[in-house]
Design a protein around this motif. Structure first.
Motif, PDB file in Angstrom:
ATOM      1  N   ALA A 483       0.864  -1.187   0.000  1.00 29.64           N
ATOM      2  CA  ALA A 483       0.000   0.000   0.000  1.00 29.64           C
ATOM      3  C   ALA A 483       0.897   1.233   0.000  1.00 29.64           C
ATOM      4  N   GLY A 484       0.384   2.320  -0.593  1.00 27.14           N
ATOM      5  CA  GLY A 484       1.125   3.572  -0.596  1.00 27.14           C
ATOM      6  C   GLY A 484       2.465   3.485  -1.289  1.00 27.14           C
ATOM      7  N   VAL A 485       2.517   2.775  -2.393  1.00 26.69           N
ATOM      8  CA  VAL A 485       3.774   2.514  -3.093  1.00 26.69           C
ATOM      9  C   VAL A 485       3.732   3.152  -4.474  1.00 26.69           C
ATOM     10  N   ASP A 486       4.824   3.780  -4.874  1.00 27.52           N
ATOM     11  CA  ASP A 486       4.974   4.282  -6.240  1.00 27.52           C
ATOM     12  C   ASP A 486       5.621   3.199  -7.084  1.00 27.52           C
ATOM     13  N   LEU A 487       4.911   2.817  -8.145  1.00 25.14           N
ATOM     14  CA  LEU A 487       5.413   1.811  -9.079  1.00 25.14           C
ATOM     15  C   LEU A 487       5.540   2.489 -10.439  1.00 25.14           C
ATOM     16  N   GLY A 488       6.768   2.770 -10.843  1.00 24.18           N
ATOM     17  CA  GLY A 488       6.950   3.580 -12.039  1.00 24.18           C
ATOM     18  C   GLY A 488       6.334   4.948 -11.802  1.00 24.18           C
ATOM     19  N   ALA A 489       5.439   5.362 -12.709  1.00 25.76           N
ATOM     20  CA  ALA A 489       4.731   6.639 -12.550  1.00 25.76           C
ATOM     21  C   ALA A 489       3.357   6.461 -11.928  1.00 25.76           C
ATOM     22  N   GLN A 490       3.069   5.260 -11.432  1.00 31.01           N
ATOM     23  CA  GLN A 490       1.750   4.961 -10.890  1.00 31.01           C
ATOM     24  C   GLN A 490       1.789   5.004  -9.355  1.00 31.01           C
ATOM     25  N   ARG A 491       0.627   5.274  -8.781  1.00 33.80           N
ATOM     26  CA  ARG A 491       0.488   5.271  -7.335  1.00 33.80           C
ATOM     27  C   ARG A 491      -0.464   4.166  -6.927  1.00 33.80           C
ATOM     28  N   LEU A 492       0.072   3.160  -6.233  1.00 28.28           N
ATOM     29  CA  LEU A 492      -0.744   2.061  -5.741  1.00 28.28           C
ATOM     30  C   LEU A 492      -1.220   2.413  -4.340  1.00 28.28           C
ATOM     31  N   VAL A 493      -2.508   2.644  -4.185  1.00 23.53           N
ATOM     32  CA  VAL A 493      -3.077   2.950  -2.875  1.00 23.53           C
ATOM     33  C   VAL A 493      -3.070   1.687  -2.018  1.00 23.53           C
ATOM     34  N   TYR A 494      -3.563   0.593  -2.570  1.00 24.15           N
ATOM     35  CA  TYR A 494      -3.442  -0.727  -1.959  1.00 24.15           C
ATOM     36  C   TYR A 494      -3.882  -1.756  -2.987  1.00 24.15           C
ATOM     37  N   SER A 495      -3.542  -2.998  -2.724  1.00 21.42           N
ATOM     38  CA  SER A 495      -4.045  -4.100  -3.542  1.00 21.42           C
ATOM     39  C   SER A 495      -4.146  -5.336  -2.684  1.00 21.42           C
ATOM     40  N   THR A 496      -5.199  -6.105  -2.902  1.00 24.53           N
ATOM     41  CA  THR A 496      -5.301  -7.409  -2.254  1.00 24.53           C
ATOM     42  C   THR A 496      -4.661  -8.499  -3.098  1.00 24.53           C
ATOM     43  N   SER A 497      -4.173  -8.126  -4.273  1.00 23.14           N
ATOM     44  CA  SER A 497      -3.328  -9.010  -5.068  1.00 23.14           C
ATOM     45  C   SER A 497      -1.871  -8.759  -4.684  1.00 23.14           C
ATOM     46  N   GLU A 498      -1.021  -9.671  -5.041  1.00 21.13           N
ATOM     47  CA  GLU A 498       0.398  -9.561  -4.708  1.00 21.13           C
ATOM     48  C   GLU A 498       1.193  -9.170  -5.940  1.00 21.13           C
ATOM     49  N   LEU A 499       2.208  -8.355  -5.715  1.00 22.69           N
ATOM     50  CA  LEU A 499       3.007  -7.827  -6.819  1.00 22.69           C
ATOM     51  C   LEU A 499       4.119  -8.806  -7.181  1.00 22.69           C
ATOM     52  N   GLN A 500       4.224  -9.099  -8.463  1.00 21.07           N
ATOM     53  CA  GLN A 500       5.324  -9.916  -8.960  1.00 21.07           C
ATOM     54  C   GLN A 500       6.299  -9.118  -9.800  1.00 21.07           C
ATOM     55  N   GLY A 518      -9.201 -18.374  -8.340  1.00 21.56           N
ATOM     56  CA  GLY A 518     -10.610 -18.307  -7.950  1.00 21.56           C
ATOM     57  C   GLY A 518     -10.922 -17.249  -6.921  1.00 21.56           C
ATOM     58  N   GLU A 519      -9.919 -16.687  -6.260  1.00 22.50           N
ATOM     59  CA  GLU A 519     -10.181 -15.651  -5.265  1.00 22.50           C
ATOM     60  C   GLU A 519     -10.356 -14.291  -5.943  1.00 22.50           C
ATOM     61  N   ASP A 520     -11.145 -13.437  -5.293  1.00 27.31           N
ATOM     62  CA  ASP A 520     -11.339 -12.082  -5.799  1.00 27.31           C
ATOM     63  C   ASP A 520     -10.114 -11.234  -5.505  1.00 27.31           C
ATOM     64  N   GLY A 521      -9.885 -10.251  -6.383  1.00 25.61           N
ATOM     65  CA  GLY A 521      -8.822  -9.294  -6.173  1.00 25.61           C
ATOM     66  C   GLY A 521      -9.358  -7.884  -6.273  1.00 25.61           C
ATOM     67  N   GLU A 522      -8.702  -6.982  -5.526  1.00 23.79           N
ATOM     68  CA  GLU A 522      -9.095  -5.572  -5.561  1.00 23.79           C
ATOM     69  C   GLU A 522      -7.836  -4.717  -5.547  1.00 23.79           C
ATOM     70  N   THR A 523      -7.740  -3.818  -6.505  1.00 25.80           N
ATOM     71  CA  THR A 523      -6.599  -2.923  -6.612  1.00 25.80           C
ATOM     72  C   THR A 523      -7.097  -1.494  -6.735  1.00 25.80           C
ATOM     73  N   ASN A 554     -11.961  -4.333  -9.608  1.00 24.48           N
ATOM     74  CA  ASN A 554     -12.340  -5.612  -9.007  1.00 24.48           C
ATOM     75  C   ASN A 554     -12.362  -6.679 -10.079  1.00 24.48           C
ATOM     76  N   TYR A 555     -11.877  -7.859  -9.738  1.00 25.28           N
ATOM     77  CA  TYR A 555     -11.678  -8.918 -10.722  1.00 25.28           C
ATOM     78  C   TYR A 555     -11.513 -10.229  -9.977  1.00 25.28           C
ATOM     79  N   ALA A 556     -11.483 -11.302 -10.711  1.00 24.41           N
ATOM     80  CA  ALA A 556     -11.193 -12.621 -10.147  1.00 24.41           C
ATOM     81  C   ALA A 556      -9.837 -13.092 -10.654  1.00 24.41           C
ATOM     82  N   HIS A 557      -9.108 -13.774  -9.803  1.00 28.64           N
ATOM     83  CA  HIS A 557      -7.832 -14.365 -10.218  1.00 28.64           C
ATOM     84  C   HIS A 557      -8.147 -15.684 -10.922  1.00 28.64           C
ATOM     85  N   ASP A 558      -8.307 -15.600 -12.204  1.00 24.65           N
ATOM     86  CA  ASP A 558      -8.710 -16.767 -13.001  1.00 24.65           C
ATOM     87  C   ASP A 558      -7.997 -16.685 -14.336  1.00 24.65           C
TER      88      ASP A 558
END
Length: 1017
Positions: A483-500, A518-523, A554-558
């Motif tokens: 959460a609260g991370v700058d990735l390139g020029a983007q600002r990630l407020v939070y994500s329930t997905s994991e960054l690779q 099958g789990e839901d994700g939110e970014t 909002n999306y599904a990890h599928d």
């Protein structure tokens, strides 16, 4: 690693020691010490929060590799490339002192011992190095890595005894010169390597003044040898031993080292049935732990928390049911997320996992508790296969590489989960405010299925998230959230997905996020105004909160969902939203023309770009599609040298118009045309032992007492330190001679055979396995009537030495006797009486003067066939008798079998071929025999049929000729009983890929004529 003290602490006791791991406190300990000033060692510096390279904070993400356990130097690059591809930025290297010296004053750093070469490879592959030269390393090695000749030194090892220090200085002067050339600070010649840390000694448990002076000596010696990087010692557990003098903590043992490091192997164990358990929660060895003066990182609060070894698997032992695959799972997927993540959340920013690749304890390398395979259940198997856990490590390593702010984080305050079964570690970067939230069960080894939300004050506001459906944590697992991370020029407020992965290509950002299938994700991303959202693949919903500037997806990890976001005051963004299995198919690498992301191959080893051409090197297991994201300047792509035609994909990627080819199948030959010869002529009374050494009363440094009046029989005193040793003794027959007692040392699963006048009298074997393998034994045999007849009789004794004990307790345990200790002929009442026996002894050819220095001291023992060169590929066996395998009832003693065969692995393919004995579905058989296995002259291990568990022996390319002729020689030792004969022997393919690295045959003598003449008998 953390070893079994004197081989006597069982796994149950060990588990009890490691169970000190409670759920984290809701409030972390105070962190005032984190303001301690930085200390600088050239390009390397550190403060209490982290290590820094060139002033930039780094999470050191490392795993262990032992070049001496892979005697094919070209394949070192294969392992290093796989470690880099698996997400590691550092490799830890033990160096085995005894591997480089057979005789005091003589050292070898060529061929399979070329340390300069492996350090150069690490530099070329972009890996930092933690150098661990000992002088004592343990590592489940015979003598813990001490040379054989050191066993004869009366000086107390691992102290400041002058004789021991003189020997140590021999080693340090030579290894330090190599390390200094490769340290990141350079050696003054202009070359700079990648060695960033140097370990002195290993797991030194006692704290006497003699040991303190010893440690002072090592520190001064390493510095005098030109090593300028930080020095550390690895504490055997969190004991507070050898804490830097600068530590303000009382009641710890301080030493001359710059950094404090410790090791730990927590978690569950594998049961005898192969069931995986998670017996303990992940320990809080840092911010969230209970503290205390001797409590892990708190023992040295002004240096960064440092785990020099953390469980990446566990060793297996003689007589087990075979636990490597179980161990790969137990310390595999999910274990890594839970335990490694807990370490990171606790501020342990220097972690090295033991092992990353275990390899093979070939020849006589292993300590007496372990067998040939040192697979360890590591991320890279002994066969050099990337296990499933390597994919998870790649994803975790990708996160660490993408978010430099993870280095030097501190506790950020409470983050509250809505479920009491869930706990959240919440850390922040004091520099950028970036957040890391580790989500586990409470306790972390929980197995429940929970749904929950998290409430926390984040850099972009207070949030309860996810805002749609709750998050899920199912079974033993953890989530590494940002959460609260700058990735390139983007600002990630939070994500329930994991960054690779996060890369910027041609001014646009590409981010790969993944989650459980099958789990839901939110970014949630932050924008100045409403951006345009396009779903290019899959399904995703978006909501923009104009008041906050939050874009919620909002999306599904599928499989894979691809979303492109443009406008909103930021450069274009492409999000790859995948499930875990899909995410593992991606490989990120940096090039001179910018980063690239590749999808498809089983392994991407290297990615280089030059003049518009992208060169990809890697492996495929089957026909595989190729997709990549690369700078527009890249106009041409080559895969393993072949040009690949590309077309534009629908999601902004480029696709190969044809799939990459997989490997071709190839057949292995059946092993036929065996020839055989009797291998124990020493048992014959007429055998010529005139060139053998006479046993005398010379002094010995062994800690094993012998009865008064006995001569010095122990093998080390005569320069024989490894493998088998033979004794021949002459005595005059007596009516009182009814039985004979042999006291001998042979290590776990070692054995002795006794012959009288050419006939086997009996055989004795020592127990194997944990909790304590018995390493010495007393064997009594009834003597036949012949021993009571007048005249001269000849005793012939063969002792199989399965290695010297390690010296983990600094108690001289490595000096326990090997070979015979005493022999007594006894009367019917068991009373020994004076029967003089004139003994002679013979071990490996040349003793400490090696006739075959290329293969080195670990390759050979004292079998007759070894002394005659029967193990070598060009030996002429045409006069040997034809033989059938499986064999019929064998003769007592040792029988040699040889055969030749050709292998034809297709060019451009990398395979691992192994030799298999009998029924490979069971760990042991009823047949009682043992085999020394030689491939093209190299001793690739010992098979003990009735002890097990190893039945399959991988042979690395370079030892095995993959495109030509090969020779196998087997020294089969049996008691001669019906059924105790060699079982079926066959070649098997363990892995086969298109790709690999170029591998040459390892140069070594092929003919017996090249042996030293001293080997005549």
């Amino acid at each position: 690693m953390r070893r079994i003290v004197r081989l006597s602490i069982g796994l149950g006791v060990l588990a009890g020691f490691l169970l000190a791991s409670a759920a984290p406190a809701q409030t972390a300990r105070p962190t005032e010490n984190l303001a301690a000033p930085a200390k600088t060692f050239g390009r390397v510096s550190y403060d209490a929060r982290s290590l820094m390279i060139d002033g930039k904070r780094k999470v050191i993400w490392s795993s262990e590799f032992h070049p001496f356990r892979l005697p094919s130097p070209d394949l070192w690059r294969d392992i290093l490339q796989k470690m880099k591809a698996s997400g590691f930025n550092t490799v830890a290297l033990y160096f085995d002192w005894g591997y480089h010296t057979a005789k005091q004053g003589q050292y070898d750093f060529t061929g399979i011992r070329d340390i300069d070469r492996v350090l150069t490879m690490a530099e070329e592959e972009g890996l930092y190095v933690i150098a661990r030269p000992g002088p004592y390393v343990n590592a489940e090695l015979s003598r813990g890595g001490f040379p054989g000749w050191l066993v004869n030194q009366k000086a107390h090892a691992r102290t400041d005894d002058p004789a021991y220090l003189a020997a140590v200085d021999e080693w340090m002067s030579r290894i330090d010169a190599i390390v200094a050339r490769h340290q990141i600070n350079g050696d003054g010649t202009g070359h700079r390597g990648t060695v960033i840390l140097y370990q002195i000694e290993n797991e030194l448990p006692l704290t006497t003044s003699a040991q303190r002076r010893y440690m002072d000596h090592l520190y001064a010696k390493v510095r005098a040898d030109g090593v300028t990087i930080p020095l550390f010692h690895n504490d055997q557990g969190r004991n507070g031993y050898w804490v830097p003098e600068s530590s303000p903590v009382a009641n710890v043992v301080k030493g001359p080292n710059d950094l404090y490091a410790f090791d730990g192997y927590p978690g569950g164990t594998c049961t005898a049935t192969g069931k995986v358990t998670h017996g303990s929660a992940a320990p809080d060895w840092g911010f969230y732990g209970p503290g205390g003066a001797r409590g892990g990182a708190s023992a040295s609060p002004d240096t960064p928390a440092f785990l020099a070894e953390f469980g990446g698997g566990w060793f297996d032992y003689w007589g087990s049911n075979g636990g490597y695959e179980c161990n790969a799972i137990q310390r595999g997927k999910r274990f890594q997320r839970v335990f490694y993540g807990t370490n990171l959340a606790n501020g342990i920013d220097i972690q090295s996992f033991y092992m990353g690749y275990g390899g093979t304890s070939w020849g006589w390398l292993p300590a007496p508790v372990v067998f040939t395979s040192y697979d360890y259940g590591a991320a890279i198997s002994e066969a050099r296969e990337l296990r499933e856990k390597a994919g998870e490590l790649k994803q975790l390593g990708g996160l660490i590489a993408a978010v430099p702010d993870l280095a030097g984080m501190v506790p950020a305050g409470p983050a509250v989960a809505s479920s009491p079964n869930i706990q959240v570690y919440h850390d922040k970067s004091p520099d950028s405010g970036a957040r890391f939230l580790l989500v586990t069960h409470r306790p972390s080894n929980g197995q429940s299925d929970d749904r929950f939300t998290i409430t926390a004050d984040l850099p972009d506001g207070r949030y309860t998230f996810p805002q749609s459906a709750p998050m899920r944590l199912h079974g033993f697992d953890a989530k590494w959230l940002l959460a609260g991370v700058d990735l390139g020029a983007q600002r990630l407020v939070y994500s329930t997905s994991e960054l690779q992965s996060s890369v910027t290509i041609d001014g646009g950002d590409l981010i790969l996020l993944y989650g459980r299938h099958g789990e839901d994700g939110e970014t949630v991303l932050r924008y100045a105004s409403a951006p345009k959202v396009e779903v290019l693949q899959g399904q995703a919903a978006s909501v923009f909160d104009a008041a906050k500037g939050d874009l919620r997806l909002n999306y599904a990890h599928d499989g894979r969902t691809v979303v492109r976001v443009t406008g909103g005051g930021r450069p274009a963004l492409v999000l790859l939203l995948t499930d875990e299995a899909e995410g593992v198919r991606y490989w990120q690498r940096d090039t001179a023309e910018g980063p690239v992301l590749v999808r498809g191959p089983a392994l991407v080893r290297r990615v280089d770009a030059s003049r518009g051409t992208l060169m990809l090197i890697g492996d495929t297991k089957a026909e595989t599609p190729l997709e990549l994201w690369a700078p527009a300047a890249i106009k041409q792509v080559r895969w393993n040298g072949a040009t690949i035609a590309l077309t534009s994909g629908a999601v902004g990627s480029r696709l190969a118009t044809r799939p990459l080819a997989g490997p071709a199948d190839f057949a292995l030959p059946a092993l036929t045309d065996w020839r055989m010869a009797a291998g124990s002529p020493e048992a014959d009374p007429a055998f010529d032992d005139s060139k053998w050494q006479a046993v005398d009363n010379r002094q010995s440094a062994t800690i094993t007492a012998k009865p008064d009046g006995q001569q010095t029989l122990v093998m080390d005193a005569y320069g024989f330190h490894d493998g088998d040793v033979w004794y021949r003794g002459r005595f005059t027959g007596s009516a009182e001679a009814r039985q004979i007692a042999l006291f001998y040392g042979a290590g776990g699963a070692g054995m002795v055979q006794l012959f009288l006048d050419g006939k086997l009298i009996g055989q004795d074997e020592l127990p194997s396995g944990l909790p304590r393998p018995i390493t010495t034994g007393l064997a009594r045999f009834t003597l036949p009537e012949a021993a009571r007849t007048p005249g001269e009789h000849v005793l012939a004794v063969m002792v199989r030495n399965n290695g010297h004990n390690w010296d983990l307790g600094a108690d001289e345990f490595h000096k326990e006797a090997r070979g015979l200790v005493s022999v007594s002929i006894e009367s019917p009442a068991g009373r020994s009486f004076a029967v003089p026996i004139a003994w002679k002894i013979q071990g490996k050819a040349g003793g400490e003067t090696l006739p075959d220095p290329a293969r080195g001291p670990a390759n050979n023992g004292g079998q007759y066939g070894e002394r005659m060169g029967w193990h070598l590929p060009a030996f002429d066996d045409t006069k040997w008798a034809a033989a059938k395998v499986p064999a019929a009832t064998p003769p007592a003693g040792t029988t040699w079998y040889r055969t030749r065969f050709d292998v034809a692995v297709p060019k451009g393919q990398d395979a691992t071929i192994a030799l298999a004995f009998g029924d490979t579905d069971v760990p042991r058989s009823m047949a009682r025999y043992r085999v020394l296995l030689f491939v093209n002259g190299w001793n690739m291990g010992q098979f003990i049929a009735h002890v097990g568990p190893q039945r399959v022996f991988p042979i690395p390319e370079g030892i095995l000729n993959h495109r030509g002729a090969n020779t196998i020689a087997l020294a089969v030792t049996s008691d001669g009983a019906p059924g105790d004969a060699l079982e079926a022997v066959k070649l098997v393919t363990l892995r086969n890929v298109a790709g690999g690295v170029p591998v040459r045959l390892v140069p070594a003598p092929a003919r017996p004529a090249e042996l030293n003449p001293v080997a005549a008998q």
